[in-house]
Design a protein around this motif. Structure first.
Motif, PDB file in Angstrom:
ATOM      1  N   TYR A  88       0.262  28.102  82.364  1.00  0.00           N
ATOM      2  CA  TYR A  88      -0.906  28.649  81.681  1.00  0.00           C
ATOM      3  C   TYR A  88      -0.615  29.972  80.979  1.00  0.00           C
ATOM      4  O   TYR A  88      -0.929  30.124  79.793  1.00  0.00           O
ATOM      5  CB  TYR A  88      -2.077  28.818  82.659  1.00  0.00           C
ATOM      6  N   GLU A  89      -0.059  30.936  81.707  1.00  0.00           N
ATOM      7  CA  GLU A  89       0.169  32.257  81.102  1.00  0.00           C
ATOM      8  C   GLU A  89       1.047  32.206  79.848  1.00  0.00           C
ATOM      9  O   GLU A  89       0.667  32.758  78.819  1.00  0.00           O
ATOM     10  CB  GLU A  89       0.782  33.220  82.128  1.00  0.00           C
ATOM     11  N   PRO A  90       2.210  31.548  79.885  1.00  0.00           N
ATOM     12  CA  PRO A  90       3.025  31.516  78.664  1.00  0.00           C
ATOM     13  C   PRO A  90       2.361  30.768  77.511  1.00  0.00           C
ATOM     14  O   PRO A  90       2.491  31.164  76.359  1.00  0.00           O
ATOM     15  CB  PRO A  90       4.310  30.811  79.097  1.00  0.00           C
ATOM     16  N   LEU A  91       1.634  29.695  77.814  1.00  0.00           N
ATOM     17  CA  LEU A  91       0.987  28.937  76.746  1.00  0.00           C
ATOM     18  C   LEU A  91      -0.245  29.643  76.195  1.00  0.00           C
ATOM     19  O   LEU A  91      -0.636  29.413  75.051  1.00  0.00           O
ATOM     20  CB  LEU A  91       0.612  27.537  77.240  1.00  0.00           C
ATOM     21  N   ALA A  92      -0.855  30.523  76.988  1.00  0.00           N
ATOM     22  CA  ALA A  92      -2.055  31.230  76.538  1.00  0.00           C
ATOM     23  C   ALA A  92      -1.724  32.455  75.688  1.00  0.00           C
ATOM     24  O   ALA A  92      -2.592  32.967  74.989  1.00  0.00           O
ATOM     25  CB  ALA A  92      -2.888  31.654  77.746  1.00  0.00           C
ATOM     26  N   ARG A  93      -0.484  32.907  75.742  1.00  0.00           N
ATOM     27  CA  ARG A  93      -0.105  34.073  74.934  1.00  0.00           C
ATOM     28  C   ARG A  93      -0.127  33.716  73.462  1.00  0.00           C
ATOM     29  O   ARG A  93       0.368  32.667  73.058  1.00  0.00           O
ATOM     30  CB  ARG A  93       1.300  34.534  75.297  1.00  0.00           C
ATOM     31  N   PRO A  94      -0.655  34.613  72.641  1.00  0.00           N
ATOM     32  CA  PRO A  94      -0.655  34.333  71.191  1.00  0.00           C
ATOM     33  C   PRO A  94       0.741  34.502  70.612  1.00  0.00           C
ATOM     34  O   PRO A  94       1.548  35.280  71.113  1.00  0.00           O
ATOM     35  CB  PRO A  94      -1.615  35.380  70.635  1.00  0.00           C
ATOM     36  N   LEU A  95       1.020  33.739  69.597  1.00  0.00           N
ATOM     37  CA  LEU A  95       2.274  33.859  68.845  1.00  0.00           C
ATOM     38  C   LEU A  95       1.903  34.206  67.404  1.00  0.00           C
ATOM     39  O   LEU A  95       1.792  33.327  66.557  1.00  0.00           O
ATOM     40  CB  LEU A  95       3.064  32.542  68.897  1.00  0.00           C
ATOM     41  N   PRO A  96       1.715  35.496  67.128  1.00  0.00           N
ATOM     42  CA  PRO A  96       1.289  35.885  65.780  1.00  0.00           C
ATOM     43  C   PRO A  96       2.390  35.638  64.748  1.00  0.00           C
ATOM     44  O   PRO A  96       3.569  35.497  65.083  1.00  0.00           O
ATOM     45  CB  PRO A  96       0.975  37.376  65.917  1.00  0.00           C
ATOM     46  N   GLU A  97       1.978  35.616  63.495  1.00  0.00           N
ATOM     47  CA  GLU A  97       2.910  35.303  62.413  1.00  0.00           C
ATOM     48  C   GLU A  97       4.029  36.317  62.303  1.00  0.00           C
ATOM     49  O   GLU A  97       5.165  35.947  62.008  1.00  0.00           O
ATOM     50  CB  GLU A  97       2.157  35.209  61.093  1.00  0.00           C
ATOM     51  N   ASP A  98       3.761  37.604  62.571  1.00  0.00           N
ATOM     52  CA  ASP A  98       4.822  38.598  62.454  1.00  0.00           C
ATOM     53  C   ASP A  98       5.891  38.411  63.528  1.00  0.00           C
ATOM     54  O   ASP A  98       7.073  38.613  63.274  1.00  0.00           O
ATOM     55  CB  ASP A  98       4.259  40.017  62.469  1.00  0.00           C
ATOM     56  N   LEU A  99       5.493  37.983  64.719  1.00  0.00           N
ATOM     57  CA  LEU A  99       6.460  37.686  65.764  1.00  0.00           C
ATOM     58  C   LEU A  99       7.310  36.478  65.374  1.00  0.00           C
ATOM     59  O   LEU A  99       8.534  36.489  65.527  1.00  0.00           O
ATOM     60  CB  LEU A  99       5.747  37.428  67.091  1.00  0.00           C
ATOM     61  N   LEU A 100       6.662  35.441  64.873  1.00  0.00           N
ATOM     62  CA  LEU A 100       7.402  34.246  64.441  1.00  0.00           C
ATOM     63  C   LEU A 100       8.344  34.568  63.292  1.00  0.00           C
ATOM     64  O   LEU A 100       9.463  34.040  63.225  1.00  0.00           O
ATOM     65  CB  LEU A 100       6.415  33.155  64.032  1.00  0.00           C
ATOM     66  N   ALA A 101       7.911  35.434  62.375  1.00  0.00           N
ATOM     67  CA  ALA A 101       8.775  35.827  61.262  1.00  0.00           C
ATOM     68  C   ALA A 101       9.994  36.574  61.772  1.00  0.00           C
ATOM     69  O   ALA A 101      11.115  36.360  61.275  1.00  0.00           O
ATOM     70  CB  ALA A 101       7.996  36.686  60.276  1.00  0.00           C
ATOM     71  N   GLY A 102       9.819  37.432  62.765  1.00  0.00           N
ATOM     72  CA  GLY A 102      10.952  38.133  63.358  1.00  0.00           C
ATOM     73  C   GLY A 102      11.926  37.177  64.026  1.00  0.00           C
ATOM     74  O   GLY A 102      13.147  37.338  63.932  1.00  0.00           O
ATOM     75  N   ILE A 103      11.400  36.165  64.693  1.00  0.00           N
ATOM     76  CA  ILE A 103      12.258  35.152  65.321  1.00  0.00           C
ATOM     77  C   ILE A 103      13.046  34.403  64.251  1.00  0.00           C
ATOM     78  O   ILE A 103      14.255  34.175  64.400  1.00  0.00           O
ATOM     79  CB  ILE A 103      11.406  34.181  66.167  1.00  0.00           C
ATOM     80  N   ALA A 104      12.378  34.029  63.168  1.00  0.00           N
ATOM     81  CA  ALA A 104      13.059  33.321  62.080  1.00  0.00           C
ATOM     82  C   ALA A 104      14.137  34.199  61.444  1.00  0.00           C
ATOM     83  O   ALA A 104      15.228  33.724  61.134  1.00  0.00           O
ATOM     84  CB  ALA A 104      12.052  32.869  61.030  1.00  0.00           C
ATOM     85  N   ASP A 105      13.849  35.482  61.273  1.00  0.00           N
ATOM     86  CA  ASP A 105      14.832  36.389  60.678  1.00  0.00           C
ATOM     87  C   ASP A 105      16.038  36.590  61.592  1.00  0.00           C
ATOM     88  O   ASP A 105      17.173  36.674  61.110  1.00  0.00           O
ATOM     89  CB  ASP A 105      14.197  37.737  60.350  1.00  0.00           C
ATOM     90  N   ARG A 106      15.799  36.661  62.898  1.00  0.00           N
ATOM     91  CA  ARG A 106      16.931  36.805  63.827  1.00  0.00           C
ATOM     92  C   ARG A 106      17.761  35.529  63.891  1.00  0.00           C
ATOM     93  O   ARG A 106      18.967  35.578  64.055  1.00  0.00           O
ATOM     94  CB  ARG A 106      16.430  37.190  65.212  1.00  0.00           C
ATOM     95  N   ALA A 107      17.108  34.384  63.774  1.00  0.00           N
ATOM     96  CA  ALA A 107      17.833  33.113  63.819  1.00  0.00           C
ATOM     97  C   ALA A 107      18.630  32.866  62.549  1.00  0.00           C
ATOM     98  O   ALA A 107      19.642  32.165  62.574  1.00  0.00           O
ATOM     99  CB  ALA A 107      16.857  31.963  64.051  1.00  0.00           C
ATOM    100  N   HIS A 108      18.183  33.434  61.440  1.00  0.00           N
ATOM    101  CA  HIS A 108      18.855  33.251  60.143  1.00  0.00           C
ATOM    102  C   HIS A 108      19.118  34.616  59.518  1.00  0.00           C
ATOM    103  O   HIS A 108      18.366  35.072  58.653  1.00  0.00           O
ATOM    104  CB  HIS A 108      17.991  32.397  59.214  1.00  0.00           C
TER     105      HIS A 108
END
Length: 131
Positions: free
Chosen positions: A84-104
């Motif tokens: 529940y706790e991990p799935l309830a956390r929001p994943l905002p667009e800026d966080l996802l963009a940072g993940i994409a930038d680190r991956a590429h």
């Protein structure tokens, strides 16, 4: 809203936001699988512990009920903490963009910059995207 602003919004939706939504779904799937692995491990361990205790100590029905209640509380705790706790956390667009930038790293932070500029354009009342 002008035609160019609508085209820009459509292009941002297609080239930036849609891939970020797919990344969000994929991350949520990984979180779900990880949580289910933790939960299934907790179920197996608790069942084995309950069986070993019952086998060695020959508990009465009341004692078995208490142990079963403790096992269920343990499962609820693991389900809350790992599912529940991990799935309830929001994943905002800026966080996802940072993940994409680190991956590429070849993108040189362009995804994060685009998300930030999109947010600035929406906050600024006289920006070209809002006209």
């Amino acid at each position: 809203m002008s035609s160019s602003a609508e085209q820009l919004d459509a292009r941002l939706e297609r080239e930036l936001l849609a891939p970020l939504r797919m990344l969000r779904r994929r991350i949520r799937l990984y979180i779900l699988v990880d949580g289910l692995l933790w939960f299934s491990t907790a179920v197996v361990l608790a069942v084995l512990a309950q069986m070993a205790l019952d086998w060695n100590f020959r508990f009465s029905v009341g004692q078995r009920g208490v142990i079963s209640a403790l096992v269920v509380l343990y499962w609820l705790w693991v389900g809350y903490r790992r599912l529940y706790e991990p799935l309830a956390r929001p994943l905002p667009e800026d966080l996802l963009a940072g993940i994409a930038d680190r991956a590429h790293p070849e993108l040189c932070g362009r995804v994060s910059a685009a998300v930030e500029l999109r947010g600035v354009a929406r906050e600024t009342p006289n920006s070209a995207a809002n006209l």
